[in-house]
Design an enzyme around this catalytic site. Structure first.
Site, PDB file in Angstrom:
ATOM      1  N   GLY A 115      30.634 117.256  42.305  1.00  0.00           N
ATOM      2  CA  GLY A 115      31.102 118.528  42.817  1.00  0.00           C
ATOM      3  C   GLY A 115      29.944 119.448  43.105  1.00  0.00           C
ATOM      4  N   CYS A 116      29.861 119.881  44.351  1.00  0.00           N
ATOM      5  CA  CYS A 116      28.914 120.927  44.712  1.00  0.00           C
ATOM      6  C   CYS A 116      29.605 122.228  44.261  1.00  0.00           C
ATOM      7  CB  CYS A 116      28.703 120.843  46.216  1.00  0.00           C
ATOM      8  SG  CYS A 116      27.633 122.099  46.875  1.00  0.00           S
ATOM      9  N   ILE A 117      29.385 123.343  44.908  1.00  0.00           N
ATOM     10  CA  ILE A 117      30.108 124.538  44.463  1.00  0.00           C
ATOM     11  C   ILE A 117      31.425 124.682  45.227  1.00  0.00           C
ATOM     12  CG2 ILE A 117      29.008 126.220  46.036  1.00  0.00           C
ATOM     13  CD1 ILE A 117      29.406 127.094  42.460  1.00  0.00           C
TER      14      ILE A 117
END
Lengths: 153, 81
Positions: B23-25
């Site tokens: 997960g990135c942001i």
């Protein structure tokens, strides 16, 4: 009427969201906002609230303020790939922060050296309908001092 | 977050279809075994924004501001299997 002011989280040049070279931001997939091409690396809280998101890589954070309004500050593009290098955390998730409080410092030279862009989108994600957004006309803003975006309903 | 993670996992073709995911942001970034197994309708129901971006076997799905937590939950579920 309720009125909320979001301060510029960074010092630099104001850039329209449509010009951010990343479709997630330019197509406003998450929401409307503005971007800042920073001339200094320090990012501060645009409003008072709770630091609800602060990515482990240090490159993005979100603050939830009054009226359940939240604001996301994304420092640079593709900067998640640095895994925290070039970012100095000055606050942590769960912290109650004041408007203008330092949250993270981005090393602009390190971002450039990694071949990445430091342009930083500031987004109002999942903003309820009914809010009117007005954006600053200023060409440049100073972190924690100038109002970047005002919302009213 | 766990319910969301489960919903995304299913929409992405289940645990067996995921090579890696993080997960990135704002988005989940992943490598899938077979991207054609993605169920766009289920992704939308899970909360995806826009459409999945597919480049070869690399896939990005915009999910909002809690992508890191959702990604971590998906990895937790994957580890249990």
């Amino acid at each position: 009427m309720t009125r909320l002011e979001l301060l510029a989280p960074m010092t630099g040049r104001v850039v329209p969201m449509e010009e951010v070279p990343d479709p997630v931001f330019s197509e406003k997939m998450l929401g409307d906002g503005l971007a800042i091409e920073p001339s200094e690396g320090l990012a501060v809280a645009p409003m008072a609230g709770s630091l609800v998101v602060f990515h482990s890589a240090g490159h993005a954070f979100a603050i939830e303020g009054p009226e359940s309004v939240s604001v996301l500050v994304h420092l640079g593009l593709e900067t998640v790939s640095l895994k925290g290098a070039g970012f100095e955390r000055l606050a942590e998730v769960g912290d109650t922060v004041a408007a203008g409080q330092p949250i993270v410092k981005m090393d602009l030279a390190a971002i450039a050296a990694a071949g990445l862009r430091s342009i930083s989108p500031i987004v109002l994600p999942q903003l309820d309908e009914g809010w009117r957004i007005s954006k600053t006309n200023a060409a440049t803003v100073q972190a924690g001092r100038d109002v970047l975006i005002t919302i009213e309903r | 977050m766990q319910v969301k993670a489960q919903a995304y996992l299913e929409a992405l073709g289940g645990p067996a279809n995921i090579k890696d995911i993080e997960g990135c942001i704002t988005r989940l970034r992943m490598t899938l075994i077979d991207p054609s197994k993605i169920d766009v309708r289920k992704l939308q129901a899970a909360g995806m924004v826009g459409r999945p971006m597919i480049i070869g076997k690399g896939v990005q799905v915009v999910v909002g501001t809690y992508a890191e937590l959702i990604g971590a939950e998906i990895n937790k579920i994957l580890k249990q299997k």
